[in-house]
Write an enzyme that holds these catalytic residues in place. Structure first.
Site, PDB file in Angstrom:
ATOM      1  N   SER A 124       0.834  -1.196   0.000  1.00 36.86           N
ATOM      2  CA  SER A 124       0.000   0.000   0.000  1.00 36.86           C
ATOM      3  C   SER A 124       0.879   1.260   0.000  1.00 36.86           C
ATOM      4  CB  SER A 124      -0.964  -0.043   1.198  1.00 36.86           C
ATOM      5  OG  SER A 124      -1.988   0.912   1.070  1.00 36.86           O
ATOM      6  N   HIS A 159      -3.987  -1.913  -4.352  1.00 37.18           N
ATOM      7  CA  HIS A 159      -5.398  -2.268  -4.130  1.00 37.18           C
ATOM      8  C   HIS A 159      -6.227  -2.071  -5.398  1.00 37.18           C
ATOM      9  CE1 HIS A 159      -4.097  -2.221  -0.014  1.00 37.18           C
ATOM     10  NE2 HIS A 159      -3.965  -0.902   0.024  1.00 37.18           N
TER      11      HIS A 159
END
Length: 248
Positions: A124, A159
């Site tokens: 992330s 993501h």
């Protein structure tokens, strides 16, 4: 040889440990020193403990470097980071991470460690930070951040498959030129770059994908962007899985 890895998972999201074992397999030492930087989460104690719980049983020497309550002076901080075989950066706020690193000079130290052979990786925000720009929710709504350490040319979007709006928003940013062409990582996939070039792509599940996303004004990209799926090796298996097919 300088290497970094973009992770679409790891100890914080997965129970099988496949991506973390893959990272350790690329370390330069048989029993690597692995430092976790939880800066993007504000040095969340539970996050650090989860890392230690996951890595202590492995054949490595795990540690955590907090910066919000820093104890080391500049010389000690440099010596510590340069001694690491792997630096693993956690998720959270990409913009805040970069700001804190720069205040403490960690950005410069990570560049030095990278040049010296330390494997840099993260999930992330910990994947975003290595590129020239990234797709982020650091400011609330999803947007582009034309900032990063620039160790990886182009941009990164984490993501890609799991958070609503990620795919369309990142494609729009690349199509408009707000972000340069880059890498979209679905949860479960991971990519290794050596001297800025992709050298390995893997997944922990057959459906996880890694994409190269670029602007395209031709017929292939109806929204001004085109995706090119990257072939990935399925971890835990002997076959090479195709991470999807190219998409306009």
């Amino acid at each position: 040889m300088s290497r970094l890895a973009l992770l679409g998972g790891g100890f914080s999201t997965d129970e099988d440990g496949l991506l973390d074992d893959w990272v350790l397999g690329h370390a330069r030492a048989a029993r690597p020193k692995v430092c976790f930087l939880p800066t993007a989460s504000g040095d969340a104690p539970a996050y650090a403990e989860k890392f230690l719980a996951a890595f202590r049983p492995r054949s490595c020497e795990p540690s955590v470097l907090p910066l919000f309550r820093r104890e080391s002076d500049d010389a000690a901080l440099r010596a510590f980071l340069l001694a690491q075989d792997v630096v693993y950066v956690g998720g959270g706020n990409t913009a805040n991470l970069l700001a804190v690193w720069r205040v403490h000079g960690v950005d410069r130290l990570l560049r030095e460690a990278y040049a010296g052979g330390t494997l840099l990786c993260g999930i992330s925000a910990g994947a975003n930070c290595w590129a020239e720009g990234s797709h982020t929710d650091s400011f609330g709504p999803l947007t582009h951040l034309p900032d990063g350490l620039g160790l990886l040319p182009g941009s990164v979007c984490p993501h890609y498959d799991s958070e609503p709006g990620r795919r369309s928003s990142y494609r729009a940013a690349v199509a408009s030129g707000a972000l340069s062409a880059g890498w979209a990582v679905e949860d479960g996939a991971a990519a290794l770059f050596t001297d800025g070039r992709l050298t390995e792509a893997v997944t922990r599940t057959p459906d996880a994908r890694l994409y190269r996303v670029r602007a395209d004004t031709g017929a292939n990209g109806a929204d001004g962007a085109v995706e090119e799926a990257v072939p990935c090796r399925l971890l835990g298996g002997d076959v090479t899985a195709s991470c999807g097919t190219p998409s306009g």
